[in-house]
Design a protein around this motif. Structure first.
Motif, mmCIF file in Angstrom:
data_model
loop_
_atom_site.group_PDB
_atom_site.id
_atom_site.type_symbol
_atom_site.label_atom_id
_atom_site.label_comp_id
_atom_site.label_asym_id
_atom_site.label_seq_id
_atom_site.Cartn_x
_atom_site.Cartn_y
_atom_site.Cartn_z
ATOM 1 N N GLY A 1 10.897 -7.036 -3.319
ATOM 2 C CA GLY A 1 10.526 -7.910 -2.133
ATOM 3 C C GLY A 1 9.964 -6.836 -1.192
ATOM 4 O O GLY A 1 9.610 -7.067 0.218
ATOM 5 N N ARG A 2 9.834 -5.601 -1.362
ATOM 6 C CA ARG A 2 9.277 -4.523 -0.359
ATOM 7 C C ARG A 2 7.702 -4.385 -0.529
ATOM 8 O O ARG A 2 7.369 -3.807 0.590
ATOM 9 C CB ARG A 2 10.090 -3.212 -0.753
ATOM 10 N N LEU A 3 7.238 -4.515 -1.164
ATOM 11 C CA LEU A 3 5.692 -4.487 -1.632
ATOM 12 C C LEU A 3 4.985 -5.557 -2.036
ATOM 13 O O LEU A 3 5.779 -6.223 -3.052
ATOM 14 C CB LEU A 3 5.305 -3.144 -2.432
ATOM 15 N N THR A 4 3.893 -5.983 -1.501
ATOM 16 C CA THR A 4 3.015 -7.016 -2.370
ATOM 17 C C THR A 4 2.200 -6.496 -3.520
ATOM 18 O O THR A 4 2.440 -5.448 -3.840
ATOM 19 C CB THR A 4 2.036 -7.614 -1.413
ATOM 20 N N LEU A 5 2.065 -7.364 -4.556
ATOM 21 C CA LEU A 5 1.298 -7.022 -5.517
ATOM 22 C C LEU A 5 -0.061 -6.298 -5.091
ATOM 23 O O LEU A 5 -0.344 -5.109 -5.664
ATOM 24 C CB LEU A 5 1.115 -8.151 -6.688
ATOM 25 N N PRO A 6 -0.898 -6.807 -4.304
ATOM 26 C CA PRO A 6 -2.106 -6.293 -4.090
ATOM 27 C C PRO A 6 -1.681 -4.784 -3.617
ATOM 28 O O PRO A 6 -2.486 -4.001 -3.461
ATOM 29 C CB PRO A 6 -2.747 -7.027 -2.986
ATOM 30 N N ARG A 7 -0.768 -4.687 -2.492
ATOM 31 C CA ARG A 7 -0.320 -3.276 -1.931
ATOM 32 C C ARG A 7 -0.162 -2.261 -3.101
ATOM 33 O O ARG A 7 -0.362 -0.914 -3.090
ATOM 34 C CB ARG A 7 0.797 -3.567 -1.153
ATOM 35 N N MET A 8 0.761 -2.773 -4.176
ATOM 36 C CA MET A 8 0.942 -1.931 -5.408
ATOM 37 C C MET A 8 -0.278 -1.381 -5.860
ATOM 38 O O MET A 8 -0.509 -0.101 -6.159
ATOM 39 C CB MET A 8 1.906 -2.626 -6.166
ATOM 40 N N ALA A 9 -1.206 -2.507 -6.287
ATOM 41 C CA ALA A 9 -2.561 -1.875 -6.698
ATOM 42 C C ALA A 9 -3.090 -1.117 -5.654
ATOM 43 O O ALA A 9 -3.921 -0.114 -6.184
ATOM 44 C CB ALA A 9 -3.343 -3.302 -7.000
#
Ligand SMILES: [Zn+2]
Length: 462
Positions: free
Chosen positions: A344-352
């Motif tokens: 819950g620390r990063l969103t999926l788009p931020r990971m991408a």
């Protein structure tokens, strides 16, 4: 009717801009189309059954000169979900910068299973800075300088730092600065040694975060004077992250990277494992880890890269004499997913974004790499978000005799890694071959930091 070579159906495509159900059509190594329910003919249809489909990950920080060469480190990276690697080419005093870069470029073309770019690591900028223009003509536009490692004779003094930034700024390249105050750290190390203190137990204290922030500020001040873009690799401390946040407010072109080990380990690993966990900058505390995750989510830190520097170390080694670095590239994506998205620390788009679009933009290979849109290279990772597995050295591909994450239970796994439309790793098996990787000329340091920020609606849940 358009004809695709491959159609990847039924996945959830994740890019820096968002996520949603979409098919990806590939033709002649490039993305032909991305969209829901694409109706076109394809020679091969792969139904990925709800898995995530990311743009292939980029690892902008690999050292291919220790126990893993350019070929092996590309294989390690590919198994983790990486499709583009960027190698640091060490150029020793007396060596010609363009000559050494050209030989690595040739070697990578033969050995790498992945597309690759190069950074020059200048161990003697006094003789090498004037060769930067020749190096840039070869397609290498980012150069690392070290403010640390005085004892190893790799430290650049302020005179040569200012001079190199001046030359590099005029040439339009990117300076990458290992920002830790080398001489202050040498003094603290000598003092603790003379006092008979345990070198592993005092390792972090000999290189405190404030000395990282000091060196970052010093490098940034000179970069500003020189008009040179600056990349700060491996930001490791809350003081370092705070310095980056302050620098960014001035509008200066400063980019910042964080490594998986600083996000997911603390100096407890040094106490538990000894020499294998000796890394520069050092592993720190839970507070630093928490701040680094928040800074990554919030857009203070722009990219995750591995600092893959595998050495043949073991826990019994003399800590003071041990080399710096550990194997990292293969575990980088899963640690970012498991510790970031799943926690819950990063969103999926931020990971991408931090593993794809941002490094591609910083090094000037976007949108060829780092995204999935029509015309981009068809580099992608099909990611199973529900796979639970345990990291262990036995299933890793580095020649290093250990992983720092032994026994760690993690969530998420790449099930298919594709480069330019061809599978490289499928079901955990290498199916691509050496000699398939292409050299990528870069145009580093030309993006405004504002373009690296999280995009709308992507704030983390906590
Ligand atoms: Zn470094």
């Amino acid at each position: 009717v358009r004809r695709a070579d491959r159609l990847i159906k039924g996945g959830t495509v994740v890019t820096a801009s968002g996520l949603g159900p979409a098919d990806v059509a590939v033709a002649e190594g490039r993305v032909l189309a991305v969209g829901e329910g694409l109706s076109l003919r394809a020679k091969e249809v792969l139904d990925v059954g709800g898995a995530y489909v990311f743009p292939g990950f980029i690892d902008a920080h690999i050292h291919p000169v220790y126990v893993d060469d350019m070929g092996v480190s590309s294989i390690c990276a590919a198994h983790g979900g990486v499709t583009t690697v960027m190698h640091f080419v060490p150029v020793e005093p007396g060596e010609s910068l363009p000559h050494v870069l050209a030989s690595f470029r040739e070697n990578g073309t033969q050995a790498s299973v992945l597309d690759f770019a190069l950074h020059g690591a200048l161990f003697d900028p006094a003789s090498q800075a004037q060769e930067i223009a020749d190096a840039m003509a070869l397609g290498v536009t980012s150069f690392k300088l070290f403010l640390s490692y005085a004892k190893l004779n790799r430290m650049t003094d302020d005179y040569q730092l200012m001079r190199t930034l001046d030359i590099l700024g005029k040439a339009g390249g990117l300076a990458m600065v290992h920002a830790e105050n080398g001489l202050a750290m040498e003094y603290l190390e000598a003092k603790f040694r003379d006092e008979g203190r345990d070198p592993a137990g005092t390792f972090e204290a000999t290189r405190p975060g404030i000395l990282e922030a000091e060196a970052m500020n010093r490098a940034a001040a000179m970069a500003q004077v020189a008009g040179c873009s600056l990349y700060l690799p491996h930001v490791s401390s809350h003081e370092g992250a705070t310095a980056v946040r302050r620098l960014r407010r001035t509008g200066q072109r400063v980019y910042a990277e964080v490594c998986p080990h600083h996000l997911t380990l603390t100096q407890q690993a040094v106490l538990d494992l000894g020499a294998p966990a000796k890394i520069g900058p050092p592993l720190r505390d839970d507070e630093d880890r928490a701040v680094l995750w928040r800074a990554l989510a919030a857009g203070v830190l722009d990219a995750v890269a591995s600092d893959h520097a595998p050495k043949a170390k073991s826990p019994g080694d003399d800590f003071s004499e041990a080399a710096y670095g550990a194997p990292q590239t293969e575990t980088m994506p899963v640690l970012t997913y498991d510790g970031g998205v799943a926690a819950g620390r990063l969103t999926l788009p931020r990971m991408a974004q931090v593993l794809g679009e941002n490094p591609a933009r910083i090094f000037g290979i976007y949108p060829q790499k780092g995204t999935l849109q029509a015309g981009s290279d068809a580099d992608l990772v099909v990611w199973d978000p529900a796979a639970r597995w345990t990291i262990t050295h036995a299933t890793q591909h580095s020649n290093a005799p250990y992983t720092l994450y032994e026994g760690r239970r993690v969530l998420g796994q790449p099930v298919l890694v594709m480069q330019r439309g061809e599978p490289v790793v499928q079901g955990g098996e290498l199916v691509g071959g050496t000699g398939r990787g292409r050299f990528l000329p870069t145009k580093a340091g030309n993006v405004e930091p504002a373009e690296l920020q999280p995009k709308g609606g992507t704030w983390p849940r906590k």
